[in-house]
Design a protein around this motif. Structure first.
Motif, PDB file in Angstrom:
ATOM      1  N   ILE A  77       0.864  -1.181   0.000  1.00  0.00           N
ATOM      2  CA  ILE A  77       0.000   0.000   0.000  1.00  0.00           C
ATOM      3  C   ILE A  77       0.899   1.228   0.000  1.00  0.00           C
ATOM      4  CG2 ILE A  77      -1.760   1.299   1.266  1.00  0.00           C
ATOM      5  CD1 ILE A  77      -2.729  -1.393   2.391  1.00  0.00           C
ATOM      6  N   PHE A  78       0.595   2.146  -0.895  1.00  0.00           N
ATOM      7  CA  PHE A  78       1.369   3.379  -0.999  1.00  0.00           C
ATOM      8  C   PHE A  78       0.978   4.295   0.164  1.00  0.00           C
ATOM      9  CE2 PHE A  78       2.226   7.631  -2.648  1.00  0.00           C
ATOM     10  CZ  PHE A  78       3.533   7.472  -3.052  1.00  0.00           C
ATOM     11  N   ARG A  79       1.957   4.779   0.905  1.00  0.00           N
ATOM     12  CA  ARG A  79       1.719   5.634   2.068  1.00  0.00           C
ATOM     13  C   ARG A  79       2.582   6.886   1.985  1.00  0.00           C
ATOM     14  NH1 ARG A  79      -2.761   3.398   4.052  1.00  0.00           N
ATOM     15  NH2 ARG A  79      -2.474   1.344   4.918  1.00  0.00           N
ATOM     16  N   GLN A  80       2.231   7.870   2.802  1.00  0.00           N
ATOM     17  CA  GLN A  80       3.092   9.030   3.012  1.00  0.00           C
ATOM     18  C   GLN A  80       3.502   9.035   4.478  1.00  0.00           C
ATOM     19  OE1 GLN A  80       1.202  12.587   1.338  1.00  0.00           O
ATOM     20  NE2 GLN A  80       2.844  12.402  -0.153  1.00  0.00           N
ATOM     21  N   ILE A  81       4.782   9.258   4.708  1.00  0.00           N
ATOM     22  CA  ILE A  81       5.338   9.258   6.057  1.00  0.00           C
ATOM     23  C   ILE A  81       6.091  10.562   6.284  1.00  0.00           C
ATOM     24  CG2 ILE A  81       5.495   6.732   6.172  1.00  0.00           C
ATOM     25  CD1 ILE A  81       8.498   7.019   5.513  1.00  0.00           C
ATOM     26  N   ASN A  82       6.398  10.859   7.523  1.00  0.00           N
ATOM     27  CA  ASN A  82       7.198  12.047   7.883  1.00  0.00           C
ATOM     28  C   ASN A  82       6.666  13.323   7.248  1.00  0.00           C
ATOM     29  OD1 ASN A  82       9.000  10.226   9.184  1.00  0.00           O
ATOM     30  ND2 ASN A  82      10.091   9.928   7.262  1.00  0.00           N
ATOM     31  N   LYS A  83       5.351  13.457   7.170  1.00  0.00           N
ATOM     32  CA  LYS A  83       4.778  14.618   6.468  1.00  0.00           C
ATOM     33  C   LYS A  83       5.093  15.951   7.138  1.00  0.00           C
ATOM     34  CE  LYS A  83       0.488  13.092   5.933  1.00  0.00           C
ATOM     35  NZ  LYS A  83      -0.879  12.956   5.396  1.00  0.00           N
ATOM     36  N   ASN A  84       5.431  15.939   8.412  1.00  0.00           N
ATOM     37  CA  ASN A  84       5.754  17.183   9.113  1.00  0.00           C
ATOM     38  C   ASN A  84       7.220  17.574   8.976  1.00  0.00           C
ATOM     39  OD1 ASN A  84       3.110  17.420   9.972  1.00  0.00           O
ATOM     40  ND2 ASN A  84       3.484  16.248  11.840  1.00  0.00           N
ATOM     41  N   GLU A  85       8.017  16.723   8.330  1.00  0.00           N
ATOM     42  CA  GLU A  85       9.437  17.007   8.155  1.00  0.00           C
ATOM     43  C   GLU A  85       9.696  17.492   6.733  1.00  0.00           C
ATOM     44  OE1 GLU A  85      11.993  13.835   9.502  1.00  0.00           O
ATOM     45  OE2 GLU A  85      10.430  13.151  10.880  1.00  0.00           O
ATOM     46  N   PRO A  86      10.047  18.754   6.576  1.00  0.00           N
ATOM     47  CA  PRO A  86      10.313  19.277   5.229  1.00  0.00           C
ATOM     48  C   PRO A  86      11.624  18.724   4.669  1.00  0.00           C
ATOM     49  CG  PRO A  86      10.752  20.969   6.857  1.00  0.00           C
ATOM     50  CD  PRO A  86      10.176  19.788   7.598  1.00  0.00           C
ATOM     51  N   ARG A  87      11.748  18.747   3.362  1.00  0.00           N
ATOM     52  CA  ARG A  87      12.967  18.344   2.656  1.00  0.00           C
ATOM     53  C   ARG A  87      13.443  16.934   2.999  1.00  0.00           C
ATOM     54  NH1 ARG A  87      13.214  23.336   4.324  1.00  0.00           N
ATOM     55  NH2 ARG A  87      14.599  22.898   6.050  1.00  0.00           N
ATOM     56  N   HIS A  89      12.150  12.575   2.223  1.00  0.00           N
ATOM     57  CA  HIS A  89      11.243  11.742   1.434  1.00  0.00           C
ATOM     58  C   HIS A  89       9.992  11.423   2.231  1.00  0.00           C
ATOM     59  CE1 HIS A  89      14.051  11.276  -1.805  1.00  0.00           C
ATOM     60  NE2 HIS A  89      14.989  11.006  -0.930  1.00  0.00           N
ATOM     61  N   HIS A  90       8.860  11.487   1.571  1.00  0.00           N
ATOM     62  CA  HIS A  90       7.577  11.219   2.219  1.00  0.00           C
ATOM     63  C   HIS A  90       6.871   9.997   1.641  1.00  0.00           C
ATOM     64  CE1 HIS A  90       8.180  15.652   2.767  1.00  0.00           C
ATOM     65  NE2 HIS A  90       8.041  15.229   4.005  1.00  0.00           N
ATOM     66  N   ASP A  91       7.251   9.577   0.459  1.00  0.00           N
ATOM     67  CA  ASP A  91       6.591   8.462  -0.198  1.00  0.00           C
ATOM     68  C   ASP A  91       7.179   7.144   0.280  1.00  0.00           C
ATOM     69  OD1 ASP A  91       5.238  10.403  -1.542  1.00  0.00           O
ATOM     70  OD2 ASP A  91       6.284  10.135  -3.441  1.00  0.00           O
ATOM     71  N   ALA A  92       6.309   6.174   0.570  1.00  0.00           N
ATOM     72  CA  ALA A  92       6.757   4.887   1.090  1.00  0.00           C
ATOM     73  C   ALA A  92       5.789   3.791   0.674  1.00  0.00           C
ATOM     74  CB  ALA A  92       6.838   4.947   2.616  1.00  0.00           C
ATOM     75  N   LEU A  93       6.261   2.560   0.731  1.00  0.00           N
ATOM     76  CA  LEU A  93       5.422   1.394   0.487  1.00  0.00           C
ATOM     77  C   LEU A  93       5.297   0.610   1.781  1.00  0.00           C
ATOM     78  CD1 LEU A  93       6.888   0.184  -2.914  1.00  0.00           C
ATOM     79  CD2 LEU A  93       4.774   1.458  -2.526  1.00  0.00           C
ATOM     80  N   GLU A  94       4.067   0.274   2.142  1.00  0.00           N
ATOM     81  CA  GLU A  94       3.813  -0.539   3.329  1.00  0.00           C
ATOM     82  C   GLU A  94       3.499  -1.954   2.862  1.00  0.00           C
ATOM     83  OE1 GLU A  94       0.547  -1.026   6.893  1.00  0.00           O
ATOM     84  OE2 GLU A  94       0.607   0.832   5.762  1.00  0.00           O
ATOM     85  N   PHE A  95       4.319  -2.906   3.292  1.00  0.00           N
ATOM     86  CA  PHE A  95       4.137  -4.296   2.896  1.00  0.00           C
ATOM     87  C   PHE A  95       3.352  -5.051   3.969  1.00  0.00           C
ATOM     88  CE2 PHE A  95       6.557  -4.262  -0.895  1.00  0.00           C
ATOM     89  CZ  PHE A  95       7.470  -3.249  -0.721  1.00  0.00           C
ATOM     90  N   PRO A  96       2.660  -6.126   3.586  1.00  0.00           N
ATOM     91  CA  PRO A  96       1.893  -6.910   4.564  1.00  0.00           C
ATOM     92  C   PRO A  96       2.791  -7.418   5.697  1.00  0.00           C
ATOM     93  CG  PRO A  96       1.402  -7.633   2.339  1.00  0.00           C
ATOM     94  CD  PRO A  96       2.555  -6.680   2.250  1.00  0.00           C
TER      95      PRO A  96
END
Length: 107
Positions: A77-87, A89-96
């Motif tokens: 599942i495609f997720r976004q992480i660390n959205k409060n941290e500028p500059r 990477h925010h894109d991530a993959l969550e595996f089962p």
């Protein structure tokens, strides 16, 4: 969604049924692209489920060079992480069956 590091790349939203490959866009990160248009980043929305043709390999760069790791799943599942941290990477993959995400390390 395309990560901040792809903001200068030509991009388009993902469509249901897209067949995608990972690609280095020479911006310091990798992203998804359609094989027939390798120079256009395909932006995936958070929560999108992705199915892979084969097991995913993740590359980690560390003090002793690169290390390839095989992920034992073919869906994520495609997720976004660390959205409060500028500059960063925010894109991530969550595996089962995993609590963590593989961020920006796809090959």
């Amino acid at each position: 969604m395309c990560d901040y590091s792809l903001h200068t790349a030509k991009s388009r939203p993902a469509k249901v049924g897209d067949k995608l490959v990972t690609r280095n866009f020479n911006t310091g990160t990798r992203g998804f692209a359609a094989p027939e248009d390798a120079w256009t980043a395909v932006c995936v929305l958070p929560g999108t489920e992705l199915a892979f043709a084969k097991e995913v390999r993740s590359m980690r760069i560390g003090l002793f060079g690169c290390k390839m790791k095989k992920v034992e799943h073919t869906t994520a599942i495609f997720r976004q992480i660390n959205k409060n941290e500028p500059r960063t990477h925010h894109d991530a993959l969550e595996f089962p069956e995993r609590a963590d995400c593989a961020s920006d390390g796809l090959v």
